[in-house]
Design a protein around this motif. Structure first.
Motif, mmCIF file in Angstrom:
data_model
loop_
_atom_site.group_PDB
_atom_site.id
_atom_site.type_symbol
_atom_site.label_atom_id
_atom_site.label_comp_id
_atom_site.label_asym_id
_atom_site.label_seq_id
_atom_site.Cartn_x
_atom_site.Cartn_y
_atom_site.Cartn_z
ATOM 1 N N HIS A 133 -17.460 -46.079 -45.963
ATOM 2 C CA HIS A 133 -18.142 -46.552 -44.757
ATOM 3 C C HIS A 133 -19.416 -45.737 -44.502
ATOM 4 C CE1 HIS A 133 -18.641 -47.915 -40.599
ATOM 5 N NE2 HIS A 133 -18.634 -46.652 -40.209
ATOM 6 N N LEU A 134 -19.315 -44.425 -44.632
ATOM 7 C CA LEU A 134 -20.487 -43.571 -44.426
ATOM 8 C C LEU A 134 -21.515 -43.750 -45.546
ATOM 9 C CD1 LEU A 134 -18.612 -40.348 -43.235
ATOM 10 C CD2 LEU A 134 -20.043 -41.849 -41.820
ATOM 11 N N HIS A 135 -21.018 -43.913 -46.770
ATOM 12 C CA HIS A 135 -21.916 -44.116 -47.909
ATOM 13 C C HIS A 135 -22.709 -45.403 -47.754
ATOM 14 C CE1 HIS A 135 -22.733 -45.785 -51.983
ATOM 15 N NE2 HIS A 135 -23.184 -44.560 -52.200
ATOM 16 N N GLU A 136 -22.061 -46.465 -47.317
ATOM 17 C CA GLU A 136 -22.742 -47.750 -47.142
ATOM 18 C C GLU A 136 -23.859 -47.661 -46.116
ATOM 19 O OE1 GLU A 136 -19.650 -50.396 -46.075
ATOM 20 O OE2 GLU A 136 -18.809 -50.544 -48.103
ATOM 21 N N ARG A 137 -23.755 -46.705 -45.218
ATOM 22 C CA ARG A 137 -24.761 -46.547 -44.174
ATOM 23 C C ARG A 137 -25.805 -45.492 -44.523
ATOM 24 N NH1 ARG A 137 -20.830 -49.216 -42.994
ATOM 25 N NH2 ARG A 137 -20.691 -50.633 -41.228
ATOM 26 N N GLY A 138 -25.792 -45.048 -45.765
ATOM 27 C CA GLY A 138 -26.871 -44.212 -46.266
ATOM 28 C C GLY A 138 -26.625 -42.728 -46.261
ATOM 29 N N PHE A 139 -25.448 -42.275 -45.850
ATOM 30 C CA PHE A 139 -25.186 -40.835 -45.803
ATOM 31 C C PHE A 139 -24.796 -40.337 -47.199
ATOM 32 C CE2 PHE A 139 -24.413 -42.350 -41.492
ATOM 33 C CZ PHE A 139 -25.211 -41.478 -40.771
ATOM 34 N N ARG A 140 -25.372 -39.184 -47.585
ATOM 35 C CA ARG A 140 -25.106 -38.631 -48.909
ATOM 36 C C ARG A 140 -24.543 -37.210 -48.854
ATOM 37 N NH1 ARG A 140 -25.415 -43.174 -49.278
ATOM 38 N NH2 ARG A 140 -26.725 -44.479 -50.635
#
Length: 337
Positions: A169-176
């Motif tokens: 979920h966080l990855h899909e929103r651009g967090f790395r």
């Protein structure tokens, strides 16, 4: 002076054994039953419940032992189990171990002494080893935590999958750059940490999983370290509601807001979480655990175990639900932070 069974028997002109049979609900001649009940009324006799438990196999009481009653998950599950027990005419003894194996041992011994009908237990991590080696006189259902080799019925969340879902979920929103805080005193924390790490590796993220001993003080120290780094995490994952709230308080003390300055996600869905994060990026995303279903399933398994004491142990694995309040897909923390 207190009135005993022998006094009732003398007034009713029957034996003490007959009085005992009437009071325990066994078959007795109706006329004799009426004589005994009339004698009970006239003498003011009150049964000794402690003595009755000693003579009986069960006390119609459920022992519910949780690891941390402050944890919103255990509070909600306890309420669900108590509601179901009450509807069945059963009582509940609620005990809190505070993740202390010694307290857990004491309370399990108490359940033995009270001759409870059965126990629903969220064990400590160390307690799982002892439970695997022993078999109590009462049926036991484990909730939230389990380990290989445990010969007891259990109800657990699919922790690895749910933790991985938060990372995705966080990855899909651009967090790395993501850090996760996971309880170090339970198998649940270990499973969620494993799911977090597996998903981060699969997605090639710069992720760090940090074990958190039981207590808010450790969270403060961990957060001071994380937030003091020049490459501080863009997002945080907390493995339970208590840790989630401690992390949020630490962010507030550092003057950071969710999600404008840092994203936050975790487990459990409490009412206060709706008001966290009012910026354009969204709010606090969590895995909502099926607490009602956990309570219903644990009670059903316990009742069924009373009827079928020799059946094979069963494990029920339930899925949680992602409550997405996180940043929208148009929010790009990769370039914006």
């Amino acid at each position: 002076m207190s009135v005993g069974i022998k006094d009732v028997a003398r007034v009713a002109s029957v034996s003490a054994a007959t009085v005992s049979r009437v009071l325990s609900g066994r078959n007795v001649d109706p006329a004799m039953r009426e004589r005994v009940l009339a004698a009970v009324h006239s003498t003011g006799y009150r049964p000794n419940l402690a003595a009755r438990r000693l003579r009986s196999r069960h006390s119609n009481t459920i022992g519910l032992i949780v690891a941390d009653i402050r944890n919103p998950f255990f509070t909600a599950v306890s309420r669900a189990i108590e509601d179901l027990a009450y509807a069945r005419g059963m009582r509940v003894i609620l005990c809190n171990t505070d993740e202390d194996p010694a307290r857990e041992t004491m309370y399990l011994q108490l359940m033995q002494e009270e001759r409870v009908t059965g126990v629903i237990l969220a064990p400590t991590r160390q307690g799982l080893t002892r439970i695997a080696r022993t078999k109590p006189d009462y049926p036991m259902v484990l909730i939230d935590r389990v380990a290989p080799g445990i010969a007891h019925d259990c109800v657990v969340l699919d922790n690895m999958t749910m933790a991985g879902l938060l990372v995705e979920h966080l990855h899909e929103r651009g967090f790395r750059r993501i850090a996760g805080l996971f309880g170090a005193s339970s198998s649940t924390g270990a499973e969620r940490r494993a799911g977090f790490e597996a998903a981060a590796q699969r997605l090639d993220l710069a992720a760090e999983a940090i074990p958190v001993p039981h207590g808010d003080g450790e969270v403060v120290e961990i957060m001071n370290d994380l937030l003091g780094r020049p490459d501080r995490p863009q997002a945080l994952v907390a493995s339970n509601g208590v840790t989630l709230l401690a992390v949020l308080r630490a962010l507030h003390r550092h003057g950071l807001s969710v999600p404008d300055d840092i994203a936050l996600a975790g487990f459990d869905n409490e009412g206060w979480m709706d008001i966290v994060g009012t910026g354009a990026g969204g709010g606090l995303s969590v895995i909502e655990q099926p607490v009602e279903e956990i309570g219903r399933t644990a009670m059903a398994m316990l009742i069924d175990r009373l009827d079928h004491p020799d059946g094979a142990a069963r494990k029920v694995v339930l899925a949680g639900r992602l409550i997405s309040r996180g940043p929208s897909t148009s929010f790009s923390p990769v370039t914006g932070r």
